[in-house]
Design an enzyme around this catalytic site. Sequence first.
Site, PDB file in Angstrom:
ATOM      1  N   HIS A   1      35.709 -39.078  81.086  1.00  0.00           N
ATOM      2  CA  HIS A   1      35.034 -40.170  82.313  1.00  0.00           C
ATOM      3  C   HIS A   1      34.517 -38.697  83.189  1.00  0.00           C
ATOM      4  O   HIS A   1      34.817 -37.975  83.327  1.00  0.00           O
ATOM      5  CB  HIS A   1      36.137 -40.533  83.181  1.00  0.00           C
ATOM      6  CG  HIS A   1      35.429 -41.623  84.151  1.00  0.00           C
ATOM      7  ND1 HIS A   1      34.851 -41.197  85.270  1.00  0.00           N
ATOM      8  CD2 HIS A   1      34.915 -42.912  84.021  1.00  0.00           C
ATOM      9  CE1 HIS A   1      34.284 -42.011  85.881  1.00  0.00           C
ATOM     10  NE2 HIS A   1      34.423 -43.193  85.195  1.00  0.00           N
TER      11      HIS A   1
ATOM     12  N   GLU B   1      27.803 -44.287  79.471  1.00  0.00           N
ATOM     13  CA  GLU B   1      27.381 -44.673  80.686  1.00  0.00           C
ATOM     14  C   GLU B   1      26.796 -43.555  81.673  1.00  0.00           C
ATOM     15  O   GLU B   1      27.408 -42.697  81.832  1.00  0.00           O
ATOM     16  CB  GLU B   1      28.167 -45.556  81.516  1.00  0.00           C
ATOM     17  CG  GLU B   1      29.558 -44.780  81.792  1.00  0.00           C
ATOM     18  CD  GLU B   1      30.450 -45.736  82.513  1.00  0.00           C
ATOM     19  OE1 GLU B   1      30.322 -46.895  82.517  1.00  0.00           O
ATOM     20  OE2 GLU B   1      31.328 -45.207  83.081  1.00  0.00           O
TER      21      GLU B   1
END
Length: 231
Positions: free
Chosen positions: A95, A143
């Site tokens: 992440h 993303e």
Amino acid sequence: MRELRKPYFETGVKCYLYGEKEMEFARKCEAVAVKYDIDVLFISSFMNMKDIARECPHLFVIAQAVDNWGPGRGMGKIIPEALKEAGAWGACINHCERPMALTDIKGTIDKLRACGLKSFVCADSTDEAMAIANLHPDIMNPEPSELIGSGQAPDMAYVTKTVKAVNAIDPSIITEIAAGISTAQDVYDFIMAGSDAAGAASGIIKSDHPDELLDEMVAAVRRAKDDLEKK
């Protein structure tokens, strides 16, 4: 190990909720998963993971992070073996708030797989997604980092381009794009554009009516699933 049905919904709490408030949110996710017969991937805190996995059997519980490490020395490291003991289905890797080098991503994917756990790997661009796809994770979440928590979703051209790029390298990878989603229509549109899932964390938790928005978003996955099956 349970198999995740596509399309699915993904959410979590990051550090917005903790303790009993996280448990309450997980129970609400469990309820809508049952209501709409849609699988929900729940990115859990370490502290509540075992309780969530026990109380919410319809959720696919994954850890917020894991290290490329194994049993033995390593103060503060998070190892796949401990996550499995806590009831995790998998773990999030790379992440943007906890980035990893490609070599560590590869090692962590392999360690999770050896433990029978799934890898959920983030990427911040189409190019990084393509590089990581060659490491063959179970789930890819490409993303754009600048959109995470922004309330601004990527355009559909990015969704289509990135999903196709990942699938061209390894069609077995589940590809989810979720950054910046804040409405149920975003959820529906992303799935119809080719994403295997959609989701939101801060978009739900920071909204004025989080319970209603959670319900609407999972309902949108159900609607997209039904519409895809009609094609």
